[in-house]
Structure formats: C-alpha cells, structure tokens
Design an enzyme around this catalytic site. Structure first.
Site, PDB file in Angstrom:
ATOM      1  N   HIS A   8      32.307  16.011  -6.792  1.00 36.59           N
ATOM      2  CA  HIS A   8      32.674  15.074  -7.872  1.00 36.59           C
ATOM      3  C   HIS A   8      34.193  15.511  -8.433  1.00 36.59           C
ATOM      4  O   HIS A   8      34.975  15.239  -7.429  1.00 36.59           O
ATOM      5  CB  HIS A   8      31.716  15.472  -9.189  1.00 36.59           C
ATOM      6  CG  HIS A   8      31.717  14.322 -10.303  1.00 36.59           C
ATOM      7  ND1 HIS A   8      32.231  12.918 -10.145  1.00 36.59           N
ATOM      8  CD2 HIS A   8      30.998  14.397 -11.354  1.00 36.59           C
ATOM      9  CE1 HIS A   8      32.165  12.454 -11.259  1.00 36.59           C
ATOM     10  NE2 HIS A   8      31.452  13.092 -12.150  1.00 36.59           N
TER      11      HIS A   8
ATOM     12  N   HIS B 299      32.882   6.165  -1.405  1.00 32.85           N
ATOM     13  CA  HIS B 299      32.530   6.150  -2.885  1.00 32.85           C
ATOM     14  C   HIS B 299      30.999   5.760  -2.877  1.00 32.85           C
ATOM     15  O   HIS B 299      30.598   4.780  -2.029  1.00 32.85           O
ATOM     16  CB  HIS B 299      33.294   5.374  -3.805  1.00 32.85           C
ATOM     17  CG  HIS B 299      33.263   5.753  -5.135  1.00 32.85           C
ATOM     18  ND1 HIS B 299      32.171   4.761  -5.864  1.00 32.85           N
ATOM     19  CD2 HIS B 299      33.754   6.390  -6.046  1.00 32.85           C
ATOM     20  CE1 HIS B 299      32.251   5.186  -7.197  1.00 32.85           C
ATOM     21  NE2 HIS B 299      33.221   6.362  -7.188  1.00 32.85           N
TER      22      HIS B 299
ATOM     23  N   ASP C  89      40.676  10.088  -5.376  1.00 32.15           N
ATOM     24  CA  ASP C  89      41.107  11.585  -5.452  1.00 32.15           C
ATOM     25  C   ASP C  89      42.009  11.791  -4.006  1.00 32.15           C
ATOM     26  O   ASP C  89      42.709  12.798  -3.921  1.00 32.15           O
ATOM     27  CB  ASP C  89      39.907  12.262  -5.134  1.00 32.15           C
ATOM     28  CG  ASP C  89      38.799  12.360  -6.338  1.00 32.15           C
ATOM     29  OD1 ASP C  89      39.201  12.581  -7.437  1.00 32.15           O
ATOM     30  OD2 ASP C  89      37.667  11.979  -5.894  1.00 32.15           O
TER      31      ASP C  89
HETATM   32  C1  MLT Z   1      34.127   9.114 -11.088  1.00 31.02           C
HETATM   33  O1  MLT Z   1      35.223   8.732 -11.517  1.00 31.02           O
HETATM   34  O2  MLT Z   1      33.294   9.635 -11.869  1.00 31.02           O
HETATM   35  C2  MLT Z   1      34.052   9.015  -9.373  1.00 31.02           C
HETATM   36  O3  MLT Z   1      34.584   8.026  -8.947  1.00 31.02           O
HETATM   37  C3  MLT Z   1      32.546   9.042  -9.056  1.00 31.02           C
HETATM   38  C4  MLT Z   1      31.610   8.107  -9.613  1.00 31.02           C
HETATM   39  O4  MLT Z   1      31.989   7.088 -10.155  1.00 31.02           O
HETATM   40  O5  MLT Z   1      30.374   8.150  -9.160  1.00 31.02           O
END
Ligand code: MLT
Length: 391
Positions: free
Chosen positions: A226, A272, A327
């Site tokens: 995460h 994702h 990321d």
């Molecule tokens: C986020 O910004 O929390 C991440 O992309 C992870 C997600 O959306 O599951």
C-alpha cells in the site's frame, strides 16, 4: 433475495480474494473508475491540478465546489485549528527514532488523540486535517535528526507552511513547494475501499475515536503493498538506473524487465486493484516531471520504465493491468524536486490521506443510515479444517 440466500451464491473462488470488488457501503467523497481513474466529488483528478489544498479539502468535505467566500471561511477555520500544543510536540519528540518513520507517525497520531482529542468525530476531523502538516513535520524532523521544527505559520498556506516547517538539509523550498502541493492533493482520497481507508473506518465502527482509528489506518498504509510502495518504487528506479546507467535504451530496459520477470523478481510501480489504465495520478506527475525536470537522470529512467514496463507486462496475458500506478513516479518526482529521502515518502502519503479518511469516517459515524452510523464491521468466515481448505 434475502441476505441468507446471497451467502449461498458465494463459492470458494469468491473467498480469500481480499474482498476485491465486493460492494460494502457508500463513499461520499470520491470514487475510482477502472477506465477513467479517480474523481473527487465527481470531478476528475486531473481537473483539480492548480487548485489549492483548501479548495480541494472543501470539495471533499462538503461534496461540492466552494465559492471563493466559502473556501475562505473554511480555510480560516482550519488555520484557527492548526498548531500543536507544546505538550504534544514534546511527547512526539520523546518517541524513539528507531525503525521506519511510519511507526513514529502512527504513534504520533495516538499521542495527538491523547493530548488534543475532543471525542467528537466532526471536531476531531477538522482539527486533525488542520494539525497534520505540523505533526508530520515534527515526526520527520525528529526521526531524521534534522533538529527542531520551525514554528507553524498557517497564514503561509497549508502546504507552504508544511514546507517551511520541514528542516531537511539543502532544501530548495521554492522548487519543492509546488511538487509537495501536487503530491498532497493527488493523495487525499482514493474511494472508500483502499486498505487504509477501509481499516480506519472499520476501527471507527467499533466507536474508537478519530485518532485511534487514524493510527490504525496509517498502520495499514505503512505496508509495502500500500503506502510504502512509493518508497520501494524509488529504490527500484535507482537500482535500474545503476544497473543500466544514465544512457539506457528502451531495448535494454525491456530486456532487464523480461529478465526480472523470468526470475520471479518484482517490477515495481505497475498494476492496481481497481484501475485498468494508467493511473491519472501518475500521468499528472509524469507530465510535471517531463516539463520541470526533463534532464534529471531518474526522471529519464522512470519515463523509460513507464513505456517498457507496460510493453513487457502486456506480453503476459495473465496481467490484468500492465499500466503504471501513482507510486511509479511520485518518489522520482520528489527526488528530482530536491527531496531525496524515500523513507519519508509514505509519511507524506499518510499526511495527505488523513484528509479523505477523516472525512469518510465522519460520514460513517455521524451521517450514514440517517445519522445512526454504520454498524460494527463483522464479516463472516467459514470454518473449515486446514486439510480441507488446502485441498
Ligand atoms: C490508494 O491510493 O489508496 C492506492 O491506489 C490503493 C487503492 O486504491 O487500493
């Protein structure tokens, strides 16, 4: 169909999938479309570039765009609430400095609740949003050993004040500020089901207060799948840069990635759980990096990776999303802008995500189900002896 019938529809294949795609509630702040990406209160994230933090926070908090006057009043309210007490500052600075800074950040949130919590989700939401830049600055300065934190000056603006409070060596605040501000806005919220948000709201469903719930949410964010992915991605970009050198070609990059995949090594920054296109939060940052830091060696490598990664991952039909996520580039952009301290990137993510989680927590605790709030989270698990499960 009754709730009971619905349970019989669930087969073994639905279990142990990380709840992927299961609808569990409403989210009044944002949503993530698999093809179009992130929307804050119905507005696509790339349309919010150029907005200042208080405008975006107002949008998430109220669910609609504020007029100039409304945003000014809201911002004045946040500024009044900013500022940590001496007791809180002293408590954070007496925490041990070992381990990852996210541990310290989570502990600081608990301390914040102990010293400054009001036991009221709405009040604590606004207080926390107002105070989090200072809490984060104290945590980072203390953990890094960069000396004391400059006194908070909320009138500078939400992120300019954060940048002013950071004591990182050799920092060029003018270059860094717009990048921190962009990073901050892009990470406020990502629908209701991302792990940290889900966990924070789940803990709050037991009626734990805002700060304890947020500390749990930040523990969830701290993991490499995460929030820590941004740190790991930068390490990956650096590793690739040192293997291939600054003059790397697309072909060399593709070969390196194919070799990694053949050896079951990770290619960081792609894929994702929801998105099936390049993450628009990544696109915005690629554009910024290309425009402002085109000659930075890591930017060049990250851009090569963007294309080569997608091309090579597409060669495997099992890969459902071969595109870069947020990321893939955020750490490279922060480095290029003059903040080459990857161990703090997840704290920056958390500083931002606190905003969305706090607002969503207020919805679930104070507004959902006609104000009754959502019930305590309590999903069902099937009992099966181990031998049966693994067969
Ligand atoms: C986020 O910004 O929390 C991440 O992309 C992870 C997600 O959306 O599951």
């Amino acid at each position: 169909m009754t709730k009971q019938d619905a349970l019989f529809e669930i087969t073994k294949d639905h279990l142990e999938t990380g709840l992927r795609g299961y609808p569990v509630g409403h989210c009044p702040t944002s949503y993530v479309d698999a093809q179009k990406g992130l929307f804050y209160a119905g507005i696509a994230i790339d349309e919010l570039i150029g907005w200042v933090p208080q405008e975006v926070i107002y949008l998430l908090y109220q669910g609609k765009k504020g007029s100039k006057e409304e945003v000014e009043v809201f911002h004045a309210n946040l500024k009044k609430r900013a500022g940590c007490s001496d007791e809180l500052k002293k408590s954070i600075c007496s925490l041990p400095r070992q381990g990852h800074p996210m541990k310290l950040f989570c502990a600081a949130l608990l301390l914040c609740g102990m010293v400054e919590g009001k036991g009221d989700y709405r009040e604590d939401c606004l207080n926390l949003i107002a105070k989090i830049p200072e809490v984060a600055a104290i945590v980072i300065n203390h953990h890094a050993g960069w000396g004391g934190t400059n006194p908070s000056l909320p009138d500078l603006g939400y992120i300019p004040n954060f940048v002013h409070m950071l004591n990182a060596p050799d920092i060029d605040r003018k270059t860094l500020m717009p990048v921190f501000q962009l990073f901050n806005i892009l990470h406020y919220d990502h629908g209701g089901g991302n792990l940290s948000t889900f966990i924070g709201k789940a803990v709050a469903s037991g009626l734990e207060d805002m700060y304890g719930s947020m500390a749990s949410a930040m523990c969830a964010l701290a993991g490499p799948r995460h929030g820590k992915a941004n740190q790991d991605c930068l390490e990956f970009v650096k590793e690739v840069a040192s293997t291939l050198g600054e003059g790397a070609t697309e072909e060399e990059m593709e070969d390196l990635l194919r070799h990694r995949l053949a050896n079951k090594q990770l290619v960081y920054g792609f894929g994702h759980a929801v998105l099936r296109v390049e993450d628009p939060r990544a696109t915005v940052q690629y554009d910024y990096a290309k425009h402002h830091f085109p000659n930075h060696p890591l930017v060049r490598i990250a851009l090569l990776l963007r294309n080569a990664g997608t091309k090579v991952l597409k060669e495997n039909p099992k890969v459902t999303n071969p595109y870069p996520n947020v990321d893939a580039i955020s750490g490279t952009l922060l480095t290029a802008a003059g903040f080459p301290h990857p161990e703090y990137y997840t704290v920056l993510f958390g500083t931002s995500r606190v905003v969305g989680i706090a607002i969503q927590t207020v919805y679930e605790r104070c507004e959902a189900r006609g104000g009754k709030g959502t019930p305590i989270v309590r999903p069902k698990y099937f009992y099966r002896p181990r031998e049966e499960i693994s067969s």
